[in-house]
Design a protein around this motif. Structure first.
Motif, PDB file in Angstrom:
ATOM      1  N   LEU A 402      94.778 -30.339  22.715  1.00  0.00           N
ATOM      2  CA  LEU A 402      93.764 -30.094  23.740  1.00  0.00           C
ATOM      3  C   LEU A 402      93.999 -28.758  24.443  1.00  0.00           C
ATOM      4  O   LEU A 402      93.044 -28.052  24.787  1.00  0.00           O
ATOM      5  CB  LEU A 402      93.781 -31.231  24.766  1.00  0.00           C
ATOM      6  CG  LEU A 402      93.190 -32.564  24.286  1.00  0.00           C
ATOM      7  CD1 LEU A 402      93.488 -33.666  25.291  1.00  0.00           C
ATOM      8  CD2 LEU A 402      91.688 -32.439  24.073  1.00  0.00           C
ATOM      9  N   VAL A 403      95.260 -28.391  24.648  1.00  0.00           N
ATOM     10  CA  VAL A 403      95.553 -27.087  25.255  1.00  0.00           C
ATOM     11  C   VAL A 403      95.046 -25.957  24.362  1.00  0.00           C
ATOM     12  O   VAL A 403      94.443 -24.969  24.814  1.00  0.00           O
ATOM     13  CB  VAL A 403      97.069 -26.957  25.515  1.00  0.00           C
ATOM     14  CG1 VAL A 403      97.405 -25.533  25.961  1.00  0.00           C
ATOM     15  CG2 VAL A 403      97.514 -27.952  26.573  1.00  0.00           C
ATOM     16  N   GLU A 408      90.825 -21.861  23.015  1.00  0.00           N
ATOM     17  CA  GLU A 408      89.788 -21.378  22.097  1.00  0.00           C
ATOM     18  C   GLU A 408      88.417 -21.383  22.775  1.00  0.00           C
ATOM     19  O   GLU A 408      87.635 -20.429  22.632  1.00  0.00           O
ATOM     20  CB  GLU A 408      89.754 -22.264  20.848  1.00  0.00           C
ATOM     21  CG  GLU A 408      88.689 -21.847  19.841  1.00  0.00           C
ATOM     22  CD  GLU A 408      88.611 -22.807  18.664  1.00  0.00           C
ATOM     23  OE1 GLU A 408      87.808 -22.539  17.747  1.00  0.00           O
ATOM     24  OE2 GLU A 408      89.334 -23.823  18.671  1.00  0.00           O
ATOM     25  N   ALA A 409      88.113 -22.459  23.548  1.00  0.00           N
ATOM     26  CA  ALA A 409      86.813 -22.542  24.217  1.00  0.00           C
ATOM     27  C   ALA A 409      86.664 -21.455  25.272  1.00  0.00           C
ATOM     28  O   ALA A 409      85.578 -20.892  25.451  1.00  0.00           O
ATOM     29  CB  ALA A 409      86.644 -23.930  24.842  1.00  0.00           C
ATOM     30  N   ILE A 418      84.638 -26.881  27.985  1.00  0.00           N
ATOM     31  CA  ILE A 418      85.921 -26.715  28.663  1.00  0.00           C
ATOM     32  C   ILE A 418      86.176 -27.866  29.629  1.00  0.00           C
ATOM     33  O   ILE A 418      87.289 -28.415  29.679  1.00  0.00           O
ATOM     34  CB  ILE A 418      85.945 -25.354  29.412  1.00  0.00           C
ATOM     35  CG1 ILE A 418      85.951 -24.208  28.398  1.00  0.00           C
ATOM     36  CG2 ILE A 418      87.158 -25.271  30.326  1.00  0.00           C
ATOM     37  CD1 ILE A 418      85.888 -22.829  29.037  1.00  0.00           C
ATOM     38  N   GLU A 419      85.143 -28.256  30.393  1.00  0.00           N
ATOM     39  CA  GLU A 419      85.333 -29.316  31.383  1.00  0.00           C
ATOM     40  C   GLU A 419      85.710 -30.634  30.718  1.00  0.00           C
ATOM     41  O   GLU A 419      86.587 -31.365  31.193  1.00  0.00           O
ATOM     42  CB  GLU A 419      84.054 -29.483  32.204  1.00  0.00           C
ATOM     43  CG  GLU A 419      84.177 -30.488  33.356  1.00  0.00           C
ATOM     44  CD  GLU A 419      85.210 -30.046  34.377  1.00  0.00           C
ATOM     45  OE1 GLU A 419      85.792 -30.930  35.029  1.00  0.00           O
ATOM     46  OE2 GLU A 419      85.423 -28.813  34.511  1.00  0.00           O
ATOM     47  N   GLY A 420      85.064 -30.951  29.593  1.00  0.00           N
ATOM     48  CA  GLY A 420      85.399 -32.184  28.884  1.00  0.00           C
ATOM     49  C   GLY A 420      86.817 -32.164  28.346  1.00  0.00           C
ATOM     50  O   GLY A 420      87.538 -33.168  28.396  1.00  0.00           O
ATOM     51  N   PHE A 421      87.236 -30.978  27.810  1.00  0.00           N
ATOM     52  CA  PHE A 421      88.608 -30.870  27.314  1.00  0.00           C
ATOM     53  C   PHE A 421      89.617 -31.053  28.446  1.00  0.00           C
ATOM     54  O   PHE A 421      90.672 -31.668  28.259  1.00  0.00           O
ATOM     55  CB  PHE A 421      88.819 -29.509  26.638  1.00  0.00           C
ATOM     56  CG  PHE A 421      88.087 -29.372  25.326  1.00  0.00           C
ATOM     57  CD1 PHE A 421      87.764 -30.488  24.574  1.00  0.00           C
ATOM     58  CD2 PHE A 421      87.717 -28.127  24.839  1.00  0.00           C
ATOM     59  CE1 PHE A 421      87.085 -30.372  23.372  1.00  0.00           C
ATOM     60  CE2 PHE A 421      87.053 -27.995  23.640  1.00  0.00           C
ATOM     61  CZ  PHE A 421      86.724 -29.119  22.895  1.00  0.00           C
ATOM     62  N   VAL A 423      89.268 -32.813  31.214  1.00  0.00           N
ATOM     63  CA  VAL A 423      89.344 -34.226  31.594  1.00  0.00           C
ATOM     64  C   VAL A 423      90.220 -35.000  30.614  1.00  0.00           C
ATOM     65  O   VAL A 423      91.080 -35.811  31.000  1.00  0.00           O
ATOM     66  CB  VAL A 423      87.933 -34.840  31.670  1.00  0.00           C
ATOM     67  CG1 VAL A 423      88.010 -36.353  31.919  1.00  0.00           C
ATOM     68  CG2 VAL A 423      87.119 -34.173  32.769  1.00  0.00           C
ATOM     69  N   SER A 424      90.034 -34.732  29.313  1.00  0.00           N
ATOM     70  CA  SER A 424      90.866 -35.402  28.305  1.00  0.00           C
ATOM     71  C   SER A 424      92.320 -34.980  28.431  1.00  0.00           C
ATOM     72  O   SER A 424      93.240 -35.800  28.259  1.00  0.00           O
ATOM     73  CB  SER A 424      90.342 -35.079  26.903  1.00  0.00           C
ATOM     74  OG  SER A 424      89.021 -35.552  26.733  1.00  0.00           O
ATOM     75  N   LEU A 425      92.568 -33.700  28.745  1.00  0.00           N
ATOM     76  CA  LEU A 425      93.939 -33.224  28.907  1.00  0.00           C
ATOM     77  C   LEU A 425      94.618 -33.916  30.089  1.00  0.00           C
ATOM     78  O   LEU A 425      95.792 -34.316  30.001  1.00  0.00           O
ATOM     79  CB  LEU A 425      93.937 -31.702  29.098  1.00  0.00           C
ATOM     80  CG  LEU A 425      95.300 -31.053  29.372  1.00  0.00           C
ATOM     81  CD1 LEU A 425      96.244 -31.290  28.196  1.00  0.00           C
ATOM     82  CD2 LEU A 425      95.143 -29.564  29.647  1.00  0.00           C
ATOM     83  N   ALA A 426      93.886 -34.044  31.205  1.00  0.00           N
ATOM     84  CA  ALA A 426      94.460 -34.729  32.370  1.00  0.00           C
ATOM     85  C   ALA A 426      94.778 -36.187  32.036  1.00  0.00           C
ATOM     86  O   ALA A 426      95.809 -36.725  32.461  1.00  0.00           O
ATOM     87  CB  ALA A 426      93.485 -34.652  33.555  1.00  0.00           C
ATOM     88  N   GLY A 427      93.899 -36.838  31.245  1.00  0.00           N
ATOM     89  CA  GLY A 427      94.169 -38.214  30.853  1.00  0.00           C
ATOM     90  C   GLY A 427      95.384 -38.329  29.961  1.00  0.00           C
ATOM     91  O   GLY A 427      96.212 -39.226  30.125  1.00  0.00           O
ATOM     92  N   ALA A 428      95.542 -37.422  28.990  1.00  0.00           N
ATOM     93  CA  ALA A 428      96.703 -37.457  28.105  1.00  0.00           C
ATOM     94  C   ALA A 428      97.989 -37.216  28.878  1.00  0.00           C
ATOM     95  O   ALA A 428      99.007 -37.883  28.649  1.00  0.00           O
ATOM     96  CB  ALA A 428      96.539 -36.411  26.994  1.00  0.00           C
ATOM     97  N   GLN A 429      97.971 -36.262  29.815  1.00  0.00           N
ATOM     98  CA  GLN A 429      99.165 -35.993  30.610  1.00  0.00           C
ATOM     99  C   GLN A 429      99.537 -37.186  31.492  1.00  0.00           C
ATOM    100  O   GLN A 429     100.716 -37.520  31.633  1.00  0.00           O
ATOM    101  CB  GLN A 429      98.933 -34.756  31.483  1.00  0.00           C
ATOM    102  CG  GLN A 429      98.886 -33.449  30.683  1.00  0.00           C
ATOM    103  CD  GLN A 429      98.560 -32.253  31.559  1.00  0.00           C
ATOM    104  OE1 GLN A 429      97.966 -32.408  32.622  1.00  0.00           O
ATOM    105  NE2 GLN A 429      98.932 -31.068  31.095  1.00  0.00           N
TER     106      GLN A 429
END
Length: 454
Positions: A402-403, A408-409, A418-421, A423-429
């Protein structure tokens, strides 16, 4: 309370005397006729209806008082056992007659190596082995009762052979077989991961270290007045070298020690006592409040009548329940009566199948039965995902990917993604942090809780 019962019994006895004299006067008018008189006690004064309502009101109030502090009591049971276990392990680590310290308290172990006891600074003898034993079984009873809603006599008859698994897969969801007790009807309930951990801990404790098997034990059934055949009962204790089934009095006494440890009180300042049957009421109340259909809760609790199940449900006041029942009665014609029947095999299979589909690639979905997925299966963003510690590496790979995708985005100017990525990054962390917090790599000093004095 006892005085009120005695007054009611006295009124019933007086009413019976007047009725007997009236019957005797009809048979022997010359002898009993002068004594016959209308009974001075009205039917409403000896009616059992008021006593039943008062008893239900006390039960509802008792459940409502204990439901908000249930988690506090559960944590206190675990902390109490942790404290007693720490003292017991510290005692075993020193030779007889040696001095040791636990939480700034100094103890001297007795010279008798076979006795797990020590004296404190005041010279009082403390039996650390017995204290740890009682604290462990108090914790085990609290966890078992609150996760199953079983009666105490059902809990004491649970054996190692009573643990099965879901018949459709045989692997995913363990099932607990509860032997017939009050209703003489056997039933099977689901075993949550928390209850499975508790059962595994109990099995490790009662297993014979030489053979690895749980010794068979014959127990006397005080209700049926017969000796049950030998079985690997889980709730047992060793009294002077003699193995026997644990008693309900022992469990109630051990729960009282947890209450003394935490010091819970009600609004009047009196100790907020937790009885074994309180956990059954709390289990049913919480299940129905969480959306479990009442007829499913009836099967899990082992009630023959759904009205009994609803009587344990102490969510709303009595007036609200009666108004709701009247509303249901008015809609009997357009509303089918299937909601108040015993669930069919298909309904039960659908209920069990929900737990089969909760297994995900990176953990387990804690979504409640009958609810839809609120994140459209974007599990890494969902708070209901309980990550599996064994899948931490997979989550780290997902986070790193995701990083790279965010980088890339940003380079391509894809602002909508970017915003969706992120949110997913915060969830994974957050899932990685949750795994690291719940499964530490080394020992963690949790400290000892302070005893509260009322």
């Amino acid at each position: 309370m006892a005085s009120g019962r005695r007054d009611d019994q006295l009124l019933v006895a007086v009413q019976a005397l007047y009725l007997d004299i009236a019957r005797w006067a009809a048979e022997e008018p010359a002898r009993w006729g002068p004594w016959a008189a209308p009974r001075p006690i009205k039917e409403a004064e000896v009616s059992n209806r008021k006593r039943v309502k008062r008893r239900k009101a006390r039960m509802y109030r008792r459940t409502r008082e204990r439901l908000p502090v249930l988690e506090t009591f559960v944590r206190a049971a675990a902390d109490h056992h942790g404290q007693q276990s720490a003292r017991f392990q510290a005692l075993l680590a020193v030779p007889p007659g040696a001095t040791f310290t636990v939480s700034d308290a100094v103890f001297v172990r007795t010279k008798n190596a076979t006795t797990a006891a020590a004296r404190d600074e005041q010279g009082t003898l403390r039996h650390f082995g017995q204290a740890e034993h009682r604290a462990f079984w108090a914790w085990a009873a609290v966890e078992f009762l609150r996760h199953t809603g079983a009666r105490i006599e059902e809990m004491l008859e649970i054996s190692h052979h009573a643990m099965n698994r879901l018949p459709t897969t045989g692997e995913i969801v363990p099932l607990l077989q509860i032997a017939p007790s009050k209703t003489d009807q056997e039933r099977v309930v689901l075993v949550s991961p928390e209850l499975a951990d508790v059962q595994a801990t109990i099995v490790r404790r009662v297993r014979d270290p030489r053979t690895g098997a749980i010794p068979l034990l014959s127990a006397y059934d005080y209700e049926e007045r017969v000796w049950n055949p030998p079985s690997p009962l889980l709730f047992r204790w060793d009294r002077g070298g003699e193995r026997s089934r644990m008693s309900g009095e022992f469990i109630r006494s051990a729960l009282g020690e947890i209450l003394a440890f935490i010091g819970l009180t009600d609004f009047t300042g009196q100790p907020l006592v937790f009885a074994p049957h309180d956990f059954r009421r709390l289990f049913i109340t919480d299940a129905i409040r969480s959306g479990l259909p009442p007829h499913i809760a009836q099967v899990i609790a082992g009630h023959a009548n759904i009205n009994t199940t609803m009587g344990y449900n102490a969510i709303y006041p009595d007036e609200t329940i009666e108004a709701h029942r009247a509303f249901i009665a008015r809609r009997r014609s357009p509303r089918p009566a299937e909601e108040y029947r015993t669930p069919t095999d298909a309904e039960w299979e659908d209920f069990l199948g929900h737990f089969e589909r909760r297994k995900l690639s990176v953990g387990t979905c804690a979504r409640a039965y009958g609810t839809a997925c609120v994140h459209e299966h974007a599990c890494v963003r969902c708070s209901f995902l309980r990550p599996d510690p064994a899948q931490r590496g997979r989550l780290v790979e997902l986070r790193d990917n995701l990083v790279d995708r965010i980088t890339e985005a940003e380079g391509e100017g894809w602002l909508g993604e970017i915003e969706g990525f992120r949110v997913s990054l915060a969830g994974a962390q957050s899932k990685i942090i949750q795994i690291d917090t719940s499964s530490p790599s080394g020992p963690v000093n949790l400290g000892l809780p302070q005893r509260k004095h009322p």
